[in-house]
Motif scaffolding. Sequence first.
Motif, PDB file in Angstrom:
ATOM      1  N   TRP A 147       0.984  -1.093   0.075  1.00  0.00           N
ATOM      2  CA  TRP A 147       0.091  -0.047   0.140  1.00  0.00           C
ATOM      3  C   TRP A 147       0.796   1.321   0.159  1.00  0.00           C
ATOM      4  CZ3 TRP A 147      -4.048  -0.876   4.507  1.00  0.00           C
ATOM      5  CH2 TRP A 147      -4.842  -2.028   3.967  1.00  0.00           C
ATOM      6  N   TYR A 148       0.199   2.390  -0.618  1.00  0.00           N
ATOM      7  CA  TYR A 148       1.209   3.552  -0.916  1.00  0.00           C
ATOM      8  C   TYR A 148       1.286   4.048   0.585  1.00  0.00           C
ATOM      9  CZ  TYR A 148       2.192   8.410  -1.547  1.00  0.00           C
ATOM     10  OH  TYR A 148       2.900   9.501  -1.580  1.00  0.00           O
ATOM     11  N   GLU A 149       0.384   4.122   1.672  1.00  0.00           N
ATOM     12  CA  GLU A 149       0.459   4.526   2.746  1.00  0.00           C
ATOM     13  C   GLU A 149       1.309   3.821   3.671  1.00  0.00           C
ATOM     14  OE1 GLU A 149      -3.645   5.169   1.324  1.00  0.00           O
ATOM     15  OE2 GLU A 149      -2.216   3.599   1.582  1.00  0.00           O
ATOM     16  N   MET A 150       1.581   2.571   3.396  1.00  0.00           N
ATOM     17  CA  MET A 150       2.585   1.818   4.147  1.00  0.00           C
ATOM     18  C   MET A 150       4.122   2.023   3.354  1.00  0.00           C
ATOM     19  SD  MET A 150       0.833   0.301   6.549  1.00  0.00           S
ATOM     20  CE  MET A 150      -0.102   1.824   6.400  1.00  0.00           C
ATOM     21  N   GLN A 151       3.920   2.417   2.290  1.00  0.00           N
ATOM     22  CA  GLN A 151       5.308   2.719   1.495  1.00  0.00           C
ATOM     23  C   GLN A 151       5.967   3.993   2.481  1.00  0.00           C
ATOM     24  OE1 GLN A 151       5.093   3.536  -2.540  1.00  0.00           O
ATOM     25  NE2 GLN A 151       7.048   4.520  -2.585  1.00  0.00           N
ATOM     26  N   LEU A 152       4.974   5.107   2.727  1.00  0.00           N
ATOM     27  CA  LEU A 152       5.370   6.298   3.508  1.00  0.00           C
ATOM     28  C   LEU A 152       5.991   5.794   4.739  1.00  0.00           C
ATOM     29  CD1 LEU A 152       2.705   8.721   2.330  1.00  0.00           C
ATOM     30  CD2 LEU A 152       4.895   8.488   1.310  1.00  0.00           C
ATOM     31  N   LEU A 153       5.083   4.697   5.557  1.00  0.00           N
ATOM     32  CA  LEU A 153       5.633   4.569   6.896  1.00  0.00           C
ATOM     33  C   LEU A 153       6.916   3.779   6.844  1.00  0.00           C
ATOM     34  CD1 LEU A 153       4.121   4.477   9.685  1.00  0.00           C
ATOM     35  CD2 LEU A 153       3.671   2.234   9.205  1.00  0.00           C
ATOM     36  N   ASP A 154       7.267   3.146   5.543  1.00  0.00           N
ATOM     37  CA  ASP A 154       8.659   2.662   5.374  1.00  0.00           C
ATOM     38  C   ASP A 154       9.946   3.797   5.013  1.00  0.00           C
ATOM     39  OD1 ASP A 154      11.164   1.202   4.701  1.00  0.00           O
ATOM     40  OD2 ASP A 154      10.270   0.712   2.865  1.00  0.00           O
ATOM     41  N   GLU A 155       9.425   4.574   4.196  1.00  0.00           N
ATOM     42  CA  GLU A 155      10.457   5.759   3.430  1.00  0.00           C
ATOM     43  C   GLU A 155      10.626   6.691   4.649  1.00  0.00           C
ATOM     44  OE1 GLU A 155       9.920   4.578  -1.214  1.00  0.00           O
ATOM     45  OE2 GLU A 155       8.593   6.033  -0.390  1.00  0.00           O
ATOM     46  N   LEU A 156       9.917   7.478   4.926  1.00  0.00           N
ATOM     47  CA  LEU A 156       9.877   8.815   5.571  1.00  0.00           C
ATOM     48  C   LEU A 156      10.664   8.443   6.996  1.00  0.00           C
ATOM     49  CD1 LEU A 156       6.667  10.438   5.228  1.00  0.00           C
ATOM     50  CD2 LEU A 156       8.943  10.916   4.028  1.00  0.00           C
ATOM     51  N   PRO A 157      10.309   7.248   7.690  1.00  0.00           N
ATOM     52  CA  PRO A 157      11.301   7.046   9.071  1.00  0.00           C
ATOM     53  C   PRO A 157      12.851   6.734   8.653  1.00  0.00           C
ATOM     54  CG  PRO A 157       9.192   5.780   9.070  1.00  0.00           C
ATOM     55  CD  PRO A 157       9.153   6.512   7.626  1.00  0.00           C
ATOM     56  N   MET A 158      12.980   6.211   7.475  1.00  0.00           N
ATOM     57  CA  MET A 158      14.379   6.186   6.895  1.00  0.00           C
ATOM     58  C   MET A 158      15.230   7.527   7.098  1.00  0.00           C
ATOM     59  SD  MET A 158      14.028   3.749   3.869  1.00  0.00           S
ATOM     60  CE  MET A 158      15.548   3.737   3.277  1.00  0.00           C
ATOM     61  N   ILE A 159      14.511   8.518   6.433  1.00  0.00           N
ATOM     62  CA  ILE A 159      14.983   9.974   6.593  1.00  0.00           C
ATOM     63  C   ILE A 159      14.931  10.456   8.164  1.00  0.00           C
ATOM     64  CG2 ILE A 159      14.346  12.373   5.835  1.00  0.00           C
ATOM     65  CD1 ILE A 159      15.240  10.665   3.489  1.00  0.00           C
ATOM     66  N   TYR A 160      14.021  10.290   8.930  1.00  0.00           N
ATOM     67  CA  TYR A 160      14.034  10.925  10.172  1.00  0.00           C
ATOM     68  C   TYR A 160      15.009   9.831  11.147  1.00  0.00           C
ATOM     69  CZ  TYR A 160       9.152  12.140   8.523  1.00  0.00           C
ATOM     70  OH  TYR A 160       8.223  12.618   7.784  1.00  0.00           O
ATOM     71  N   GLY A 161      15.137   8.819  10.724  1.00  0.00           N
ATOM     72  CA  GLY A 161      15.785   8.086  11.621  1.00  0.00           C
ATOM     73  C   GLY A 161      17.395   8.319  11.372  1.00  0.00           C
ATOM     74  N   THR A 162      17.821   8.703   9.967  1.00  0.00           N
ATOM     75  CA  THR A 162      18.990   9.089   9.914  1.00  0.00           C
ATOM     76  C   THR A 162      19.616  10.270  10.310  1.00  0.00           C
ATOM     77  OG1 THR A 162      18.756   7.873   7.475  1.00  0.00           O
ATOM     78  CG2 THR A 162      20.751   9.287   7.894  1.00  0.00           C
ATOM     79  N   CYS A 163      18.377  11.206  10.442  1.00  0.00           N
ATOM     80  CA  CYS A 163      18.703  12.582  11.261  1.00  0.00           C
ATOM     81  C   CYS A 163      19.010  12.266  12.380  1.00  0.00           C
ATOM     82  CB  CYS A 163      17.517  13.576  10.878  1.00  0.00           C
ATOM     83  SG  CYS A 163      17.252  14.089   9.096  1.00  0.00           S
ATOM     84  N   VAL A 164      18.015  11.500  13.154  1.00  0.00           N
ATOM     85  CA  VAL A 164      18.520  11.205  14.534  1.00  0.00           C
ATOM     86  C   VAL A 164      19.862  10.640  14.726  1.00  0.00           C
ATOM     87  CG1 VAL A 164      18.037   9.816  16.555  1.00  0.00           C
ATOM     88  CG2 VAL A 164      16.031  10.601  15.045  1.00  0.00           C
ATOM     89  N   PHE A 165      20.297   9.675  14.003  1.00  0.00           N
ATOM     90  CA  PHE A 165      21.791   9.075  13.676  1.00  0.00           C
ATOM     91  C   PHE A 165      22.643  10.133  13.787  1.00  0.00           C
ATOM     92  CE2 PHE A 165      19.967   4.865  11.775  1.00  0.00           C
ATOM     93  CZ  PHE A 165      19.619   4.457  13.037  1.00  0.00           C
ATOM     94  N   LEU A 166      22.364  11.173  12.758  1.00  0.00           N
ATOM     95  CA  LEU A 166      23.343  12.389  12.470  1.00  0.00           C
ATOM     96  C   LEU A 166      23.748  13.117  14.038  1.00  0.00           C
ATOM     97  CD1 LEU A 166      22.427  13.244   9.076  1.00  0.00           C
ATOM     98  CD2 LEU A 166      24.831  12.762   9.916  1.00  0.00           C
ATOM     99  N   TYR A 167      22.516  13.453  14.423  1.00  0.00           N
ATOM    100  CA  TYR A 167      22.623  14.054  15.667  1.00  0.00           C
ATOM    101  C   TYR A 167      23.099  13.587  16.659  1.00  0.00           C
ATOM    102  CZ  TYR A 167      21.059  17.286  19.588  1.00  0.00           C
ATOM    103  OH  TYR A 167      21.219  18.354  20.626  1.00  0.00           O
ATOM    104  N   SER A 168      22.870  12.485  17.119  1.00  0.00           N
ATOM    105  CA  SER A 168      23.439  11.474  18.169  1.00  0.00           C
ATOM    106  C   SER A 168      25.202  11.589  17.901  1.00  0.00           C
ATOM    107  CB  SER A 168      23.167   9.870  18.121  1.00  0.00           C
ATOM    108  OG  SER A 168      23.460   9.350  19.199  1.00  0.00           O
ATOM    109  N   LEU A 169      25.380  11.206  16.396  1.00  0.00           N
ATOM    110  CA  LEU A 169      26.900  10.954  16.400  1.00  0.00           C
ATOM    111  C   LEU A 169      27.780  12.078  16.504  1.00  0.00           C
ATOM    112  CD1 LEU A 169      29.021   8.733  15.957  1.00  0.00           C
ATOM    113  CD2 LEU A 169      28.682   8.945  13.408  1.00  0.00           C
ATOM    114  N   HIS A 170      27.063  13.136  15.990  1.00  0.00           N
ATOM    115  CA  HIS A 170      27.638  14.405  15.734  1.00  0.00           C
ATOM    116  C   HIS A 170      28.128  14.979  17.439  1.00  0.00           C
ATOM    117  CE1 HIS A 170      28.608  18.521  13.955  1.00  0.00           C
ATOM    118  NE2 HIS A 170      28.016  19.039  15.219  1.00  0.00           N
TER     119      HIS A 170
END
Length: 264
Positions: A85-108
């Motif tokens: 489903w497209y809605e579930m696709q967003l639930l997969d793809e957008l957390p990839m962006i958000y999660g990487t931003c969390v990783f960046l802040y944490s490691l920085h």
Amino acid sequence: MAPRLDVSGIWGPVTSTLDWCEENYVVTPYIAEFWNTVSNVIMIFPPLVCAIYYWRKGVELRHVLTSLSLLAVGLGSWMFHMTLWYEMQLLDELPMIYGTCVFLYSLHHHDKPRKSRNLVYLVALCFCSVAVTVIYLMWKNPVFHQVCYALLVAALVYEAIVACGNYPAIQPLVLMSVGFYAFGFFLWNVDNIFCSHLRKFRNKSHFDTGMVFQLHAWWHIFTGFATYLHVLFSCHARLLHLRTHCSIKRLGGFWPYLEIGKTP
């Protein structure tokens, strides 16, 4: 990507903008892409255990959130490949962006004083997340998401290299993480480019190949393990800076985990 196929599973027609190379509803009518779905286990249980362990050990919240971010991606990817489903696709793809931003802040912030905050960096990452979300919702082009994600991952690799320079002890984990991720990315491309050949091989094969030639599922496994290693070395670098006793152990002589002692 794989060509569109008629489906007969319980989730109905495919509404996502992507339909991967695994044939739909072959194993069970309850899961569209069976192997692409169950392979997400590596992004669900290990980070869940990590998050609970870090929380109980009193590790800073940002490191608990790194584990939960990987968990969110795993759950979203499970739902996406199960339903297409497209809605579930967003639930997969957008957390990839958000999660990487969390990783960046944490490691920085691995070498910053305890309880330090960088509001400018935090606002910049939040703005990036919101901008990607808004543009992607308006312009439903998966390539846009993939390019944005690749840029964030490149920035994350840079932060990892910087951390290696400060704490050589984490270098083996960093190298393993980058290596596994790169190999997973290679398989992802092979699966996309040679999908028709892979499907013909699986259909003509006289033996049950199962997951062996489901390369997108292997992308999940290799990149999921690589990201789990990132969670480990990010927290490890931070604890070394705080002079907290910690070391990498291996469960069963194989699975790495971070054993955390007490702060002196």
